[in-house]
Design a protein around this motif. Structure first.
Motif, PDB file in Angstrom:
ATOM      1  N   THR A  86       0.840  -1.211   0.000  1.00  0.00           N
ATOM      2  CA  THR A  86       0.000   0.000   0.000  1.00  0.00           C
ATOM      3  C   THR A  86       0.874   1.260   0.000  1.00  0.00           C
ATOM      4  OG1 THR A  86      -1.678  -1.247   1.208  1.00  0.00           O
ATOM      5  CG2 THR A  86      -1.919   1.141   1.191  1.00  0.00           C
TER       6      THR A  86
ATOM      7  N   TYR B 279      -9.964  -1.077   2.918  1.00  0.00           N
ATOM      8  CA  TYR B 279      -9.842  -0.094   3.995  1.00  0.00           C
ATOM      9  C   TYR B 279     -10.994   0.893   3.993  1.00  0.00           C
ATOM     10  CZ  TYR B 279      -4.996  -1.686   4.098  1.00  0.00           C
ATOM     11  OH  TYR B 279      -3.874  -2.454   4.182  1.00  0.00           O
TER      12      TYR B 279
ATOM     13  N   ASP C 117      -6.007  -1.664  -4.695  1.00  0.00           N
ATOM     14  CA  ASP C 117      -5.495  -2.353  -3.502  1.00  0.00           C
ATOM     15  C   ASP C 117      -6.633  -3.165  -2.867  1.00  0.00           C
ATOM     16  OD1 ASP C 117      -3.497  -2.896  -1.651  1.00  0.00           O
ATOM     17  OD2 ASP C 117      -3.840  -1.093  -0.472  1.00  0.00           O
TER      18      ASP C 117
HETATM   19 MG   LIG Z   1      -1.813  -3.033   2.222  1.00  0.00          MG
END
Ligand SMILES: [Mg+2]
Ligand SMILES: Nc1ncnc2c1ncn2[C@@H]1O[C@H](COP(=O)(O)OP(=O)(O)OP(=O)(O)O)[C@@H](O)[C@H]1O
Length: 256
Positions: free
Chosen positions: A41, A65, A126
């Motif tokens: 990330t 996230y 991601d």
């Molecule tokens: Mg990550």
């Protein structure tokens, strides 16, 4: 700061750019495959930050996230993602793999809209591992991801995407069960290596369609400023096995 050669996009990590002839080729897709906590990330944030600096807006797509976590992690490294959004230099999109896959089949998708909105040239996803959790058979998934890649090419964005490697150390490294390794242009591997009882991080450019590239494993460090790619593991062998050791020559030299 080193300058990026014409026709290349900086990843934001000078040591990595240097391994890839100066940077990524426009329109290419790069898979950053890594074990947990190796900096995947962070590398994506570097990539978007480099875009902001170069006047190339970017989109951050996350499946895992909450926005607040990403703003906070970026801020720790000195990147004000909220400010970038306010200035139309970046967008953060929190979505699900199913929405992205369903969308990629048609025009006017969420991705089309957000990319068009800020004229994005860079995209960071991601992570692609989440596609494996959709429960789709691997053959179908490969076909759908291939469709998504084509869609990204039409959008003319240069994409960096992450993928988890479940293994911490050891010789067997599996990236995906649906062959994403064969669909992307470039692959960067981030992994742990045990050397003399210490777990170190290593980076390797496994594949680079843009031409010649550095094939060495290089020492990878994560700092307050983010990712740093350092020298090679001189005098060390068996890094791919996960348990590296100093070469016979190196051990002999250390004795004298
Ligand atoms: Mg990550
Ligand atoms: N200042 C720092 N010094 C040393 N290591 C740091 C520092 N800041 C972050 N790290 C390390 O960076 C790693 C987290 O980085 P990042 O979230 O980019 O990794 P990741 O590969 O995306 O992780 P995940 O597998 O959880 O998605 C952690 O291992 C953490 O220990």
């Amino acid at each position: 700061m080193t300058s990026t050669p014409a026709g290349r996009l900086s990843t934001g990590v000078p040591g990595l750019d240097g391994m890839m002839g100066g940077g990524l080729l426009p329109g290419d897709s790069t898979l950053v495959a890594g074990s947990p906590g190796t900096g995947k990330t962070t590398l994506g944030l570097h990539y978007l930050a480099a875009g902001v600096q170069a006047g190339q807006p970017g989109v951050f797509v996350t499946f895992e996230y909450l926005p607040q976590q990403i703003y906070r992690d970026a801020e720790k490294k000195g990147w004000d993602l909220k400010q970038w959004e306010a200035e139309d230099k970046a967008r953060l999109v929190c979505t699900t793999p199913k929405i992205l896959l369903a969308d990629s089949a048609k025009k006017g998708t969420v991705l089309d809209q957000v990319v068009g909105d800020i004229g994005a040239q860079r995209l960071f996803i991601d992570s692609m591992s989440h596609f494996e959790f959709t429960g789709m058979p691997s053959g179908d998934l490969r076909e759908r991801i291939s469709g998504l890649m084509n869609h990204l090419r039409l959008l003319k964005v240069t994409t960096v995407m992450t993928h988890e490697i479940a293994q911490i150390v050891g010789p067997a490294v599996t990236i995906s069960n649906y062959g994403i390794e064969f669909l992307v242009d470039n692959i960067v591997v981030l992994r742990y290596v045990e050397l003399e009882g210490e777990l170190r991080k290593a980076l390797n450019v496994l594949k680079f369609r843009g031409g010649g590239h550095d094939k060495k494993y290089r020492v990878l460090e994560l700092t307050d400023e983010g990712m740093v790619v350092k020298s090679d593991f001189a005098g060390v062998e068996n890094i791919s096995l996960g348990s590296a050791r100093r070469t016979v020559k190196e051990r002999a030299q250390r004795l004298v």
